[in-house]
Structure formats: structure tokens, C-alpha cells
Design an enzyme around this catalytic site. Structure first.
Site, PDB file in Angstrom:
ATOM      1  N   LYS A  79       0.878  -1.335  -0.044  1.00 24.26           N
ATOM      2  CA  LYS A  79      -0.385  -0.316  -0.344  1.00 24.26           C
ATOM      3  C   LYS A  79       1.082   0.891   0.162  1.00 24.26           C
ATOM      4  O   LYS A  79       1.526   0.719   1.139  1.00 24.26           O
ATOM      5  CB  LYS A  79      -1.067  -0.535   1.356  1.00 24.26           C
TER       6      LYS A  79
HETATM    7  C1  E4P Z   1      -8.010   1.277   4.288  1.00 24.29           C
HETATM    8  O1  E4P Z   1      -6.890   1.284   3.483  1.00 24.29           O
HETATM    9  C2  E4P Z   1      -8.029   2.525   5.203  1.00 24.29           C
HETATM   10  O2  E4P Z   1      -6.670   2.320   5.733  1.00 24.29           O
HETATM   11  C3  E4P Z   1      -8.768   1.805   6.355  1.00 24.29           C
HETATM   12  O3  E4P Z   1      -9.620   1.246   5.336  1.00 24.29           O
HETATM   13  C4  E4P Z   1      -8.863   3.415   6.892  1.00 24.29           C
HETATM   14  O4  E4P Z   1     -10.648   3.196   7.665  1.00 24.29           O
HETATM   15  P1  E4P Z   1     -11.197   3.737   8.800  1.00 24.29           P
HETATM   16  O5  E4P Z   1     -10.720   5.292   8.486  1.00 24.29           O
HETATM   17  O6  E4P Z   1     -11.718   3.539   9.206  1.00 24.29           O
HETATM   18  O7  E4P Z   1      -9.262   4.699  10.349  1.00 24.29           O
END
Ligand code: E4P
Length: 224
Positions: free
Chosen positions: A86
Site C-alpha cells: 500500500k
Molecule cells: C484502508 O486502506 C484504510 O487504511 C482503512 O480502511 C481506513 O479505515 P478508517 O477510516 O476506519 O481508519
């Protein structure tokens, strides 16, 4: 639509995988910090449990492209080929996406708040772009619509990138994107459990069992 677990708690992952059809696990630095253990110890445990064919998404934390690329190579080396690196969708990130995708490493573009971030990520070789649905909603914009727009942009431009929708707070948000046919959604264990959790559902199932037992006797099933 693929369904992934957005968590690094191994007990929660095992529990969800026992009952539900799951395609993989996503993590981010905040999620890993909640585990309170060395990151690779947790990630290797997740990989061992989900197996080598499931997707595991792990975020790089470097501030520059070369650092992100170095992390990406290390992540894949330690966690296997079906691990997606990522990378934040910022200028240094797009540079890192180009480097890593050029080396055949799977990239998930993360921290996506706008369709044009996703467009740049796809052109930089990312396999997924992750719009943060609930966080976009919290800014006063429409997170579902942003995810739909990204899905359409990829389709209309023949881009080999899919939406990996993220940041959900309820099952209705996931439903909207499921209906639209986006590539994947990553969802926390509590929201996954809410997909099929209602006293009405339990009551219906219980009534069927009671009716059958009235006919055949307590505890009897179609095996008896
Ligand atoms: C995914 O890539 C994100 O890191 C994650 O879903 C963020 O989620 P949140 O907004 O609940 O922290």
C-alpha cells in the site's frame, strides 16, 4: 466484489474467516499499532493463517519514493508474492508506484480521497485504489459517489486497476458499492458481522427449528 478484513487482530481474523467467505486482509500503520507487537511478527502470523493465495495488503511508511520502494521489496520478500504494497497517493507515492509496478510488485494506492488521485495511481501501475468512503463522508462529500466515479473512470479508460473501497462504518455503505460491482471492499470485523446480524433473522431460523422439533422431537435433524 472481493471481501477483505481490515484488521490485524489475529483472533478477530480467525473468527471472521471461520464463518465468512474472505479473500484477504488489509492493514495500515494505525491498525498495526493497535496490535502492540512487532509489525512483521503480526504480519507473518496473518500470512501463515490466511495462506499464500489470499491477499495481504501492507502499507509502506517512508516519506520518499526510494524508501517506499525499498519497503515494498522487503514486504513482498518477507510476506510472499500475493502481498500488495500500500502506497499513499501523493507525489512521492506515484513515483514509488511506478518503480514497484515496473518490478512486477503488486501495488495498492491508498489514502485516496479524490477520483483524480485514483486516476494517477492507475496510470502509475497500481492494481487497486482505495477510496476512504467514511472519511470522505466525514469531510462533507459523498464517499460512495467518489468510489463509484473511480470505478467508472477505470472502466471507461480500460485501466487495469480496481476499486478497493475502504473506511466503512456500516453495512449500508458496503451494500451501495456491492450493488455497483466495485472490485473489492475491505471491512472491519464488526461491520462484516453486521451484514447478517438481526434478531429478526435469528427469530426466523429459531421458528423453523422449533416447527421441525414439534414434528420429530427435540434435537432431531434430517440426519436422524
Ligand atoms: C484502508 O486502506 C484504510 O487504511 C482503512 O480502511 C481506513 O479505515 P478508517 O477510516 O476506519 O481508519
Amino acid at each position: 466484489m472481493k471481501l477483505l478484513i481490515d484488521d490485524a487482530n489475529i483472533a478477530a481474523i480467525k473468527n471472521i474467516c471461520e464463518f465468512y467467505p474472505i479473500d484477504g486482509v488489509t492493514t495500515n500503520p494505525t491498525i498495526l499499532s493497535k496490535a502492540g507487537r512487532p509489525p512483521y511478527e503480526v504480519l507473518e502470523e496473518i500470512r501463515a493463517f490466511i495462506g499464500k493465495n489470499a491477499e495481504l495488503h501492507v502499507q509502506a511508511v517512508s516519506r520518499d519514493a526510494e524508501g517506499m520502494a525499498a519497503e515494498g521489496r522487503c514486504i513482498v520478500k518477507r510476506l510472499g508474492k500475493n502481498t500488495f504494497v500500500k502506497i499513499p497517493s501523493v507525489p512521492e507515492g506515484f513515483k514509488a508506484m511506478k518503480i514497484l509496478s515496473g518490478e512486477g510488485i503488486n501495488v495498492t494506492a491508498t489514502a485516496v480521497y479524490t477520483p483524480m488521485q485514483a486516476f494517477l495511481a492507475a496510470k502509475s501501475g497500481a492494481r487497486y485504489a482505495a477510496p476512504y468512503v467514511n472519511r470522505i463522508d466525514n469531510l462533507g462529500y459523498d464517499g460512495i459517489q467518489v468510489a463509484r466515479d473511480i470505478h467508472d473512470i477505470f472502466g471507461k479508460n480500460n485501466m487495469q486497476c480496481q476499486v478497493l473501497a475502504a473506511s466503512f462504518k456500516n453495512s449500508q455503505q458496503v451494500l451501495e458499492l456491492c450493488k455497483y460491482g466495485v472490485g473489492a471492499a475491505t471491512v472491519s470485523p464488526d461491520v462484516i458481522e453486521a451484514f447478517a446480524n438481526s434478531p429478526v433473522i435469528d427469530a426466523a431460523v429459531q421458528a423453523f427449528i422449533q416447527d421441525f422439533e414439534t414434528l420429530t422431537g427435540p434435537g432431531r435433524t434430517l440426519v436422524d
